[in-house]
Design an enzyme around this catalytic site. Structure first.
Site, PDB file in Angstrom:
ATOM      1  N   GLU A  36       0.843  -1.193   0.000  1.00  0.00           N
ATOM      2  CA  GLU A  36       0.000   0.000   0.000  1.00  0.00           C
ATOM      3  C   GLU A  36       0.877   1.240   0.000  1.00  0.00           C
ATOM      4  O   GLU A  36       0.544   2.248  -0.630  1.00  0.00           O
ATOM      5  CB  GLU A  36      -0.944  -0.034   1.210  1.00  0.00           C
ATOM      6  CG  GLU A  36      -2.021  -1.119   1.135  1.00  0.00           C
ATOM      7  CD  GLU A  36      -1.515  -2.524   1.437  1.00  0.00           C
ATOM      8  OE1 GLU A  36      -0.388  -2.658   1.970  1.00  0.00           O
ATOM      9  OE2 GLU A  36      -2.250  -3.490   1.145  1.00  0.00           O
TER      10      GLU A  36
ATOM     11  N   HIS B 143     -11.435  -6.538   8.195  1.00  0.00           N
ATOM     12  CA  HIS B 143     -12.189  -6.241   6.968  1.00  0.00           C
ATOM     13  C   HIS B 143     -13.420  -5.400   7.292  1.00  0.00           C
ATOM     14  O   HIS B 143     -14.429  -5.469   6.599  1.00  0.00           O
ATOM     15  CB  HIS B 143     -12.654  -7.520   6.267  1.00  0.00           C
ATOM     16  CG  HIS B 143     -11.565  -8.458   5.885  1.00  0.00           C
ATOM     17  ND1 HIS B 143     -11.077  -9.424   6.724  1.00  0.00           N
ATOM     18  CD2 HIS B 143     -10.850  -8.550   4.747  1.00  0.00           C
ATOM     19  CE1 HIS B 143     -10.114 -10.094   6.119  1.00  0.00           C
ATOM     20  NE2 HIS B 143      -9.950  -9.589   4.918  1.00  0.00           N
TER      21      HIS B 143
HETATM   22  C1  TPP Z   1      -1.896  -5.151   4.279  1.00  0.00           C
HETATM   23  C2  TPP Z   1      -2.825  -5.998   3.486  1.00  0.00           C
HETATM   24  N1  TPP Z   1      -3.055  -5.698   2.196  1.00  0.00           N
HETATM   25  C3  TPP Z   1      -3.915  -6.440   1.462  1.00  0.00           C
HETATM   26  C4  TPP Z   1      -4.570  -7.522   2.001  1.00  0.00           C
HETATM   27  C5  TPP Z   1      -5.577  -8.330   1.173  1.00  0.00           C
HETATM   28  N2  TPP Z   1      -5.056  -9.646   0.827  1.00  0.00           N
HETATM   29  C6  TPP Z   1      -5.325 -10.729   1.581  1.00  0.00           C
HETATM   30  S1  TPP Z   1      -4.536 -12.102   1.053  1.00  0.00           S
HETATM   31  C7  TPP Z   1      -3.833 -11.276  -0.236  1.00  0.00           C
HETATM   32  C8  TPP Z   1      -2.896 -11.992  -1.165  1.00  0.00           C
HETATM   33  C9  TPP Z   1      -1.676 -12.524  -0.470  1.00  0.00           C
HETATM   34  O1  TPP Z   1      -0.904 -13.269  -1.342  1.00  0.00           O
HETATM   35  P1  TPP Z   1       0.365 -14.084  -0.867  1.00  0.00           P
HETATM   36  O2  TPP Z   1       1.200 -13.222   0.014  1.00  0.00           O
HETATM   37  O3  TPP Z   1       1.031 -14.632  -2.065  1.00  0.00           O
HETATM   38  O4  TPP Z   1      -0.195 -15.239   0.064  1.00  0.00           O
HETATM   39  P2  TPP Z   1      -1.128 -16.480  -0.337  1.00  0.00           P
HETATM   40  O5  TPP Z   1      -2.538 -16.035  -0.171  1.00  0.00           O
HETATM   41  O6  TPP Z   1      -0.810 -16.854  -1.727  1.00  0.00           O
HETATM   42  O7  TPP Z   1      -0.796 -17.560   0.622  1.00  0.00           O
HETATM   43  C10 TPP Z   1      -4.236  -9.935  -0.237  1.00  0.00           C
HETATM   44  C11 TPP Z   1      -3.825  -8.925  -1.244  1.00  0.00           C
HETATM   45  C12 TPP Z   1      -4.293  -7.799   3.350  1.00  0.00           C
HETATM   46  N3  TPP Z   1      -4.863  -8.845   3.986  1.00  0.00           N
HETATM   47  N4  TPP Z   1      -3.415  -7.034   4.064  1.00  0.00           N
END
Ligand code: TPP
Ligand code: TPP
Ligand code: MG
Ligand code: MG
Lengths: 410, 337, 410, 337
Positions: D60, D129
């Site tokens: 962000e 959320h």
């Molecule tokens: C600070 C923040 N930004 C955005 C999100 C929304 N979000 C939740 S999971 C995710 C994707 C994460 O991907 P990754 O790090 O590859 O982990 P995976 O889900 O593949 O295990 C996002 C963008 C969040 N939870 N926290």
């Protein structure tokens, strides 16, 4: 400068999108056994190539080969298989429970079971994991009761977290599992801080931080590497590269770098990539890193190369952004099947025994679920109380919260 | 009793705490060998060793994030952010993590950390060495927010904060570090050695979090203030001759509402002062609470005297700072309303 | 595990503290000319070693040697010397002005003059720098009027920033100099965003970001590398490693990594180290990186190895934390003297000419200062108005600010 | 006129803006190919190409920081933060940079960016959320803060925000994305297609920033609300039969104080509702302003109905949410006071 061409923005794209034929031929997979295991006190400079390769133990025939093989007993191997099978069955049941409205949300591990299950076995009692939402294997393989996990998922009256947390955001100090945050990345630097504390207190405990491929872009990732490197913190820093971050392929976070592991090199941190679908390889590398930490040799960064077979969460439908059969094409196979085959090759297992185990495992999960559901599910049966909502903001409830609780009539 | 500057008092609080409890550790940018740009940690590394007081990389996120991890282990970190203006990179770790860990883990993990930072203007520090971000923390449940106004309280409150089982944001008005500044910037500053609140016991004591204190008894109106503004309010009362009752809030979260309402119910009038910008400043919460709890006693609208809703300017520092003239005017207007 | 030893926290320390004998013998300085200049479209993988070496052009005799030499005309060299001398004289006068109470604060460049002065000459009109507070050479070498700088430093009635900013926090869009922030690091990712915008608009302009060694620990540094790498932004990312961050030696930010430049390798970004006290080397590397950016080949990370000879700022006294004679021991010498010697070796300069130039430069600074002081200094003479304080928060002043301005009676 | 959901209206605002002005670019996590986890940017990449609508790394800080740099270049970035709960990593870039650049550069550089983010609870999203962080932005001079309550306004306000020369924090109550939720969570939700405020013109129009609107005229008391709470307030008025005048603030900073004071001076009573936690919430500023500007008209204390001062819980969502029952009680008490 008349010869200057207009600039153009480069926006990385996955090679395959819905409708295309999945193709992972560009993913270079070294042969199992081909990467040598260095001594744990190796000079990080000597092993920079490990950040660009993939450590693998199980070959196609199911044999364990090379210098990273051989640290697990027969029983440990069978336990490992059972842990992964349990996690998979657990996921399936809870996924269904969510669809049945018994909870609001769920996230599964399909395809990534080896990572957290095998890692857990390289940790000692008292060590602390700082996980993301996709390492429930740390709990399963660590013997945390499934029924407690389910109570949390259901936010029921027996929920150890009193309904305050989103499902699957477990927390258990006793099981070396730090409270999961919904905010990506934050735990990575906390793991380093915990490890620093252990060193400050001349303790022998180590920490492990966890992060996803996509989340390595977050600031906490950088802070963790800086602090781990500067203070040589006894910490294992784990990147689970499951190729996707919701709808975003790993190329957006990885950019022009060869690998996520390579991010550690600029900090002088030994950085390894490992086949995340190879239980034996994960365990061997985790043990190597844990030993480094425990022997005060400092941090290790590990990238687990794996694949998120399922949807990101129950709120997600991956068919909108990736080819449906992509997971079948994934070249590192399925961690459960690979370990099963190894056990069969070793004469420790059979297809029949496997079927039987599947039934046993499922039975265990169902028993736990029945037990949990006695305490209620999200919208029916026992619930945490409104009072619980006001408790635990502080150790002692301050006057303004007492007034508010009163106003709420509880 | 020994006299100390506020810097010495703060240092003494950490010294006493580190001496009593091995789990107290201190770190931050330049706090180790050098002892901090304001010298608040001077000598601690020599005394307690460099694993208990050390320099950190310039990453406020890392400093607070690491402190949270250490607290989860069982330590009691007391970290420094070099200026309150630089706390924002750590904001996520403070708001989403430190403040929530006890709640979300149902007490399985806790976060007894203190984040110290110099706050406020008056030193020609321009927009990035003058801010008062307290309201950005008082909105966050799970945090405690403390602003001492003198050496005695600073030491007692800091020891209490370090011993507190929950995360504490500890804002040190840097304009008070060396003396009780009352906003008359053209007059020489009295050093703490000449002020009774500069008397600081040597050893261990605490000033409880969550308790306000009358700085001046009065009957005409109530002034709610904290930090530097307690002295500005005193000056304004003296300058105008208005018999103001001045409350030093000390802790903003949790707030000592009883002391406030008792006073306003007595005086019937209330002026709120702070250095932070007006809109959504902590004064808004104070005004909202006072009008709610003292509605039938109020004889005049509650007025807020604060920094203007602009960044803190460099050259116009004294036009920005809510000094005794502006506070005095508000006192008069409130009496006349 | 009975054989496990207690952990210990490692806290890096500089080798030399006040009272000790300065010693830089551990700083490996490659010979001038020894590092080859690769083509600008080289595969980043091929030049990883450049992140661990130091590109140098001027040798001890003052000759320009090796493949990085030779891109500057005689006149450009003389201009470069004059720029650096001007910056140094400017610093000295303003440092004194601060002591005289004419302003609240000042930060000088002593020892680091080559970095910003030479870099500026590799930029084209319309390009944009995102500087820190220690790159005033970008303005001096870019022809920005000194008197404007001084007006800003004095916060006087002619201050282009209306008294709103701390001294030296200049801003000039026309001179490709982004508004300096007091918050460390923030500009680094902004530079990447600016460069991305240029690429999005198919423009030909490039950006340069600046950051100090200490500030590389900040989150913005990571974000900048991630975004620059992913979108191949046309940006030059500059790290000025002057060995110190206030009282903190560079080892605290660098940790176990070999160099700051190496931080770029994990992102696949070409990463170079250069002798920051060597005007010719700085210029050559800057030009190389600028050409890469301009040709849409993406970002470059450059670490300038230099030394902060003076105090951090007028609020700082380095004798409390480092050896007094450390700057004399600094092995890369003084950038002004080195360029001067080079000019002499080339027959373009003499000691006499240098003395004369010093006098001329000083005269120019004094003239500017006189001019500026006509408009006032911080506590005397003309000032920006209280009205100015209320303006410019938004393009159009909203009602609440109008009310407040009225309340202030202006 | 076409009916749109709030998601469609927001998408249409970006579509219209991108179509009219090449300098408008849109990016954020998952917003490119996929079109955002709430689908607000669906189709934009296909229509405008991937250099004008693209996926960003999960940073962000990087998203906002890059947007600031782009704005300095001359673009008008409209970026998405996936949930308001995740804006904190970008807080420094927003507070120290976006909000200050015009001022500190004396207009040499400006920052016309929009940071969109879904806000508020009611979807069983738990503490990460569900947050409503608006007050953390209203305290920051230099920012504008907008919270639309319906598709018509959402589109008009978002276009106005994109065209605005200053940085705008645009908070989208996610519980309203698909229908006007009034807090009666056990009743079926009306879709926007059945609500007059779901009527959204196809092309370009703006709803001005800084202007509030009467949602319901009334004479008994004034309710100040925004976002989801406008509907909850309507429900509470209907449920209690109290003739409330309900104001939808739409923009919190700068605030339309005139509309507010005109109403309160008429009704003499005021209730403030928001979903964010009470202490130092934006309701504090509203209460402080109203008591100051309408003191002599007020017949009862101003009451705030808000989320409790705890993190947003998962299971106890409806105990936390300030629904029509709680708002109705406040209306009644305020009438009886
Ligand atoms: C600070 C923040 N930004 C955005 C999100 C929304 N979000 C939740 S999971 C995710 C994707 C994460 O991907 P990754 O790090 O590859 O982990 P995976 O889900 O593949 O295990 C996002 C963008 C969040 N939870 N926290
Ligand atoms: C976010 C933030 N944290 C802390 C500071 C205080 N501070 C100002 S300069 C400085 C040291 C910076 O060192 P470095 O990056 O090496 O730059 P140098 O001063 O050596 O040029 C610090 C800690 C700040 N300005 N901003
Ligand atoms: Mg992933
Ligand atoms: Mg430095």
């Amino acid at each position: 400068m008349p010869d200057v061409q207009p600039l153009q923005l480069h926006v990385p794209e996955p090679e395959v999108r819905p409708g295309d034929q999945p193709d992972f031929s560009n993913v270079k997979i070294p042969q199992a056994g081909s990467v040598e295991r260095p001594p744990v006190d190796v000079d990080p400079k000597e092993i920079r190539d490990l950040a660009y390769s993939i450590i693998r133990v199980l070959n196609r025939k199911g044999e364990a080969v090379g210098s990273w093989a051989g640290s697990l007993s027969d029983e440990a191997l069978r336990d490992g298989l059972k842990d992964m099978m349990t996690l998979r069955a657990f996921d399936a049941r809870m996924q269904t429970a969510q669809r049945q409205g018994k909870t609001s949300f769920y996230m599964q591990h399909m395809g990534e079971e080896a990572v957290s299950c095998a890692f857990r076995k390289a940790m000692e009692p008292g060590d602390m994991n700082f996980p993301t939402y996709r390492q429930a294997g740390l709990l399963i393989a660590g013997g945390y009761p499934m029924v407690e996990m389910m109570n949390q998922i259901y936010s029921n009256e027996a929920d150890p977290l009193k309904g305050r947390q989103l499902p699957i955001m477990y927390s258990s100090k006793e099981h070396g599992f730090f409270s999961i945050s919904g905010n990506l990345g934050t735990q990575f630097i906390q793991a380093v801080g915990w490890a620093m504390a252990s060193a400050i207190k001349n303790d022998t405990k180590i920490a492990a931080g966890w992060i996803g491929d996509g989340s390595t872009a977050e600031s906490d990732f950088h802070a963790a590497l800086v602090f781990a490197s500067t203070y040589r913190a006894p910490v294992v820093l784990n990147i689970v590269n499951n190729q996707w971050a919701i709808s975003t392929f790993q190329g957006i976070a990885r950019g022009g770098s060869g690998t996520f592991a390579a991010r550690g090199l600029g900090f002088g941190i030994p950085s390894l990539r490992v086949d995340g679908n190879d239980y034996l390889a994960v365990h061997a590398v985790a043990k190597w890193a844990a030993e480094r930490a425990r022997r005060n040799l400092g941090p290790t960064l590990i990238e687990y190369v794996t694949y998120r077979v399922g949807a990101h969460s129950t709120s997600d439908d991956p068919s909108a952004y990736r080819a449906k059969t992509e997971s079948d094409a994934w070249p590192l196979g399925d961690p459960v099947i690979r370990l099963k085959n190894h056990l069969i090759v070793k004469g420790l297992w059979s297809d029949d025994r496997h079927k039987q185990a599947e039934a046993e495992v499922l039975d265990g999960v169902i028993q736990a679920q029945k037990e949990a559901e006695k305490h209620g599910t999200l919208h029916s049966g026992g619930k945490p109380s409104t009072r619980d909502m006001f408790e635990g903001v502080y150790e002692t409830m301050p006057p303004h919260l007492r007034r508010q609780r009163q106003e709420a009539g509880v | 009793m020994p006299r100390m500057t506020m810097i010495e008092a703060i240092r003494s609080a950490m010294d006493v705490s580190m001496g009593r409890d091995d789990d107290v550790v201190v770190f931050g940018e330049d706090v180790g060998y050098f002892g901090g740009v304001f010298r608040c940690t001077a000598g601690l590394q020599q005394k307690y060793g460099k694993t208990r007081c050390f320099d950190a990389p310039i990453s406020e996120l890392g400093i607070v994030g690491a402190a949270i991890g250490m607290a989860a282990y069982g330590l009691k970190p007391c970290v420094e952010v070099q200026f309150a203006d630089y706390v924002y990179p750590a904001y996520d770790q403070i708001v989403s993590e430190a403040a929530r860990i006890r709640y979300r883990s149902n007490g399985g993990f806790t976060c007894p950390i203190v984040v110290r930072m110099p706050t406020g203007g008056g030193i020609f520090g321009g927009q990035t060495h003058s801010q008062s971000p307290e309201a950005l923390f008082t909105h966050v449940s799970g945090l405690k927010v403390v602003v001492p106004s003198n050496p005695h309280d600073a030491k007692g409150l800091l020891i209490a904060a370090i011993e507190d089982p929950d995360p504490v944001i500890f804002l040190e008005p840097k304009r008070l570090y060396n003396g009780p500044f009352d906003g008359h910037h053209d007059k020489p500053v009295t050093p703490w050695s000449k002020h009774p609140l500069g008397e600081v016991p040597d050893g261990h004591y605490t000033v409880p979090l969550g308790k306000a204190e009358l700085r001046r008894e009065g009957s005409a109106l109530t002034v709610l203030a904290y930090g530097t503004m307690t002295f500005v309010a005193e000056a304004a009362a003296a300058d105008t001759g208005i018999d103001a009752e001045i409350i030093d809030l000390k802790t903003l979260l949790p707030l000592d509402l009883d002391t406030i309402t008792a006073s306003v119910k007595k005086t019937g009038r209330c002026v709120v002062v702070h250095e932070a910008t007006l809109t959504s400043g902590f004064g808004a919460e104070l005004a909202a609470l006072v009008q709610k709890h003292c509605f039938y006693s109020l004889e005049a609208p509650i007025t807020r005297v604060t920094g203007w809703d602009t960044p803190y300017p460099h050259a116009q520092e004294w036009d920005y700072f809510p000094g005794p003239a502006r506070v005095g005017r508000a006192l008069r207007e409130t009496m006349e309303a």
